[in-house]
Scaffold this motif. Sequence first.
Motif, mmCIF file in Angstrom:
data_model
loop_
_atom_site.group_PDB
_atom_site.id
_atom_site.type_symbol
_atom_site.label_atom_id
_atom_site.label_comp_id
_atom_site.label_asym_id
_atom_site.label_seq_id
_atom_site.Cartn_x
_atom_site.Cartn_y
_atom_site.Cartn_z
ATOM 1 N N VAL A 144 -3.889 2.878 -7.358
ATOM 2 C CA VAL A 144 -4.659 4.071 -7.693
ATOM 3 C C VAL A 144 -3.797 5.311 -7.535
ATOM 4 O O VAL A 144 -3.782 6.208 -8.375
ATOM 5 C CB VAL A 144 -5.920 4.169 -6.805
ATOM 6 C CG1 VAL A 144 -6.674 5.443 -7.097
ATOM 7 C CG2 VAL A 144 -6.811 2.972 -7.058
ATOM 8 N N ARG A 156 -14.222 -2.180 -1.542
ATOM 9 C CA ARG A 156 -13.545 -1.990 -2.821
ATOM 10 C C ARG A 156 -12.022 -1.988 -2.663
ATOM 11 O O ARG A 156 -11.315 -2.606 -3.427
ATOM 12 C CB ARG A 156 -14.023 -0.674 -3.441
ATOM 13 C CG ARG A 156 -13.326 -0.255 -4.697
ATOM 14 C CD ARG A 156 -13.653 -1.183 -5.856
ATOM 15 N NE ARG A 156 -12.974 -0.739 -7.070
ATOM 16 C CZ ARG A 156 -11.715 -0.987 -7.349
ATOM 17 N NH1 ARG A 156 -10.989 -1.663 -6.484
ATOM 18 N NH2 ARG A 156 -11.165 -0.548 -8.459
ATOM 19 N N TYR A 157 -11.539 -1.264 -1.656
ATOM 20 C CA TYR A 157 -10.091 -1.162 -1.448
ATOM 21 C C TYR A 157 -9.691 -1.866 -0.161
ATOM 22 O O TYR A 157 -9.940 -1.354 0.927
ATOM 23 C CB TYR A 157 -9.646 0.301 -1.421
ATOM 24 C CG TYR A 157 -9.858 0.992 -2.735
ATOM 25 C CD1 TYR A 157 -9.036 0.705 -3.818
ATOM 26 C CD2 TYR A 157 -10.893 1.888 -2.910
ATOM 27 C CE1 TYR A 157 -9.240 1.314 -5.043
ATOM 28 C CE2 TYR A 157 -11.106 2.505 -4.132
ATOM 29 C CZ TYR A 157 -10.279 2.212 -5.195
ATOM 30 O OH TYR A 157 -10.492 2.808 -6.407
ATOM 31 N N ARG A 158 -9.042 -2.995 -0.299
ATOM 32 C CA ARG A 158 -8.744 -3.809 0.878
ATOM 33 C C ARG A 158 -7.599 -3.288 1.724
ATOM 34 O O ARG A 158 -7.276 -3.868 2.751
ATOM 35 C CB ARG A 158 -8.466 -5.259 0.440
ATOM 36 C CG ARG A 158 -9.663 -5.927 -0.229
ATOM 37 C CD ARG A 158 -10.851 -5.930 0.710
ATOM 38 N NE ARG A 158 -12.096 -6.226 0.036
ATOM 39 C CZ ARG A 158 -12.640 -7.429 -0.061
ATOM 40 N NH1 ARG A 158 -12.028 -8.453 0.474
ATOM 41 N NH2 ARG A 158 -13.779 -7.604 -0.674
ATOM 42 N N ASP A 159 -6.958 -2.205 1.274
ATOM 43 C CA ASP A 159 -5.885 -1.652 2.107
ATOM 44 C C ASP A 159 -6.452 -0.754 3.188
ATOM 45 O O ASP A 159 -5.740 -0.381 4.112
ATOM 46 C CB ASP A 159 -4.919 -0.791 1.292
ATOM 47 C CG ASP A 159 -4.518 -1.457 0.008
ATOM 48 O OD1 ASP A 159 -3.330 -1.711 -0.180
ATOM 49 O OD2 ASP A 159 -5.410 -1.726 -0.818
ATOM 50 N N ILE A 193 -5.014 0.506 7.145
ATOM 51 C CA ILE A 193 -4.680 1.927 7.277
ATOM 52 C C ILE A 193 -5.443 2.527 8.454
ATOM 53 O O ILE A 193 -4.881 3.221 9.296
ATOM 54 C CB ILE A 193 -5.044 2.710 5.991
ATOM 55 C CG1 ILE A 193 -4.155 2.268 4.825
ATOM 56 C CG2 ILE A 193 -4.918 4.211 6.218
ATOM 57 C CD1 ILE A 193 -4.532 2.887 3.503
ATOM 58 N N ALA A 218 -4.791 -4.826 -8.706
ATOM 59 C CA ALA A 218 -5.646 -3.767 -9.230
ATOM 60 C C ALA A 218 -6.477 -3.135 -8.131
ATOM 61 O O ALA A 218 -6.953 -2.026 -8.252
ATOM 62 C CB ALA A 218 -6.558 -4.313 -10.319
ATOM 63 N N ARG A 219 -6.682 -3.881 -7.031
ATOM 64 C CA ARG A 219 -7.561 -3.430 -5.988
ATOM 65 C C ARG A 219 -6.867 -2.486 -5.008
ATOM 66 O O ARG A 219 -7.506 -1.826 -4.222
ATOM 67 C CB ARG A 219 -8.025 -4.660 -5.216
ATOM 68 C CG ARG A 219 -9.406 -4.565 -4.681
ATOM 69 C CD ARG A 219 -9.623 -5.787 -3.862
ATOM 70 N NE ARG A 219 -10.639 -6.616 -4.477
ATOM 71 C CZ ARG A 219 -11.805 -6.835 -3.904
ATOM 72 N NH1 ARG A 219 -12.086 -6.332 -2.756
ATOM 73 N NH2 ARG A 219 -12.685 -7.586 -4.489
ATOM 74 N N SER A 220 -5.526 -2.467 -5.033
ATOM 75 C CA SER A 220 -4.868 -1.754 -3.940
ATOM 76 C C SER A 220 -4.832 -0.251 -4.186
ATOM 77 O O SER A 220 -4.819 0.225 -5.309
ATOM 78 C CB SER A 220 -3.453 -2.295 -3.735
ATOM 79 O OG SER A 220 -2.596 -1.700 -4.656
ATOM 80 N N LEU A 221 -4.825 0.470 -3.082
ATOM 81 C CA LEU A 221 -4.792 1.931 -3.148
ATOM 82 C C LEU A 221 -3.508 2.405 -3.796
ATOM 83 O O LEU A 221 -3.473 3.427 -4.453
ATOM 84 C CB LEU A 221 -4.876 2.504 -1.735
ATOM 85 C CG LEU A 221 -6.258 2.736 -1.167
ATOM 86 C CD1 LEU A 221 -6.111 3.305 0.231
ATOM 87 C CD2 LEU A 221 -7.034 3.703 -2.033
#
Lengths: 174, 263
Positions: free
Chosen positions: A26, B173-176, B180, A20-23
């Motif tokens: 989204v 919030r976004y670990r990617d 990147i 759920a956290r990954s871009l």
Amino acid sequence: MSGIKVRNASVEIPIYDVSARSLKKVAMRLSVGGRLGSDAGHPVVVKALHDISLDLTTGDRLGLLGHNGAGKSTLLRMLAGIYEPTSGSVEVTGKVASLFDIGLGFNLEATGYDNIRMGGLYLGMALREIELKIPDIAEFSELGEFLDVPLRTYSQGMLARLSFAISTCVNPTF
Amino acid sequence: MNLQVARAWRDLANSLGSWQLWVYVGLQDVRLRYRRSAIGPFWITLSLAVTVVGVGIFYSGIFQSEVHIYLPYIAIGFIIWAYITELVVDGCLVFIHDGSYIRQLPAPLLTYLFKATWRAIIIFAHNFVIFIAVALWFRIWAGWAYLEALLGFVLLTLNGAWMALFLGTVSGRYRDVPPIVQSGVSVLFFLTPVLWERHAAKQYSTFVDLNPFYHMIEVVRAPLLGNAAPPLSWLVVSVMALVGWSFAFLFFARYRRRIAYWV
């Protein structure tokens, strides 16, 4: 005069699992119309505290009883100002000293004295204040010459002594 | 929102107030990374020095430039680039890295940004020794322009810091985001005049002018080499520092209370 005033405070902790956290998720949501079960829009939310109100003034002692996961630590974290309530308000007059994780902030490569300084700084003390307290902390921990060597040489018991000595040296407002 | 901004201001004031914390812990961070090694943090300097001398001599042959011009140019270019990388790439981790502290202690959150920035400055100072050596060797003396370079460094740092604040908040919030950014920065290295000079880009020089990192480097590099930085660079870094900080600060204010839940 110190005190704590909590009004209808709730804390909701979102749990983002790896997906759920990954871009990617989204981005996919933007391009794909449908929603799939738990992967859809909103993450799972744990309602840790619900509508809490309490007043504490000078001299009050409060004990918290509850089963695991009842929200005792969350309440303490909220009072310490770490978690801001998702709704309602918390008003604290005075200085809070908190003790959650005993081994927090220890750097095993640093000496006992360096760790006392870092721990004290993290707890909101000034270096000058810490230097004044070092003799007391050293005496309370009973670690003697071990305070000059890196923490990785310490036994578990010695680490516990040191962390307790550091954590309890803060003066909160009573 | 106004309340959030007010709280973010208080966070900023308290973080500045607890300067002893981030100054001391930042120093310890660098020192502890090299505990028990004979030359300590100068390992960072040494590895960069080898790169600078090796690449400087070899590439000045490839590009057919004079070593006494090219080597100082890439020496300071590499040092600044390492600084930008440290600020931006490690900046993504400002909150994640210290998550265990954030979840346990009510210390103001910008403390962690200041600590990371201060640590980057310490490492920059170690690396800067290389440029001093190179400048002495090639007898470069810029005189009053050093003050200009100092101003440039302040602007460079301010820009790196707002990027760290913004990226650090998003990364919580976004670990990617950190990976990147990391690959983005390594690609940017080749698109930014560090190894090559702007005029070598010929018809692509407009493209170079669109690269904010070029300007961030130039306001420090040009004065140190005894040249004046183009007015465009000063304009870009100043405006970017102002706009960037306003944006990053408001963004931080908006999500500050969520950070403890994310990390």
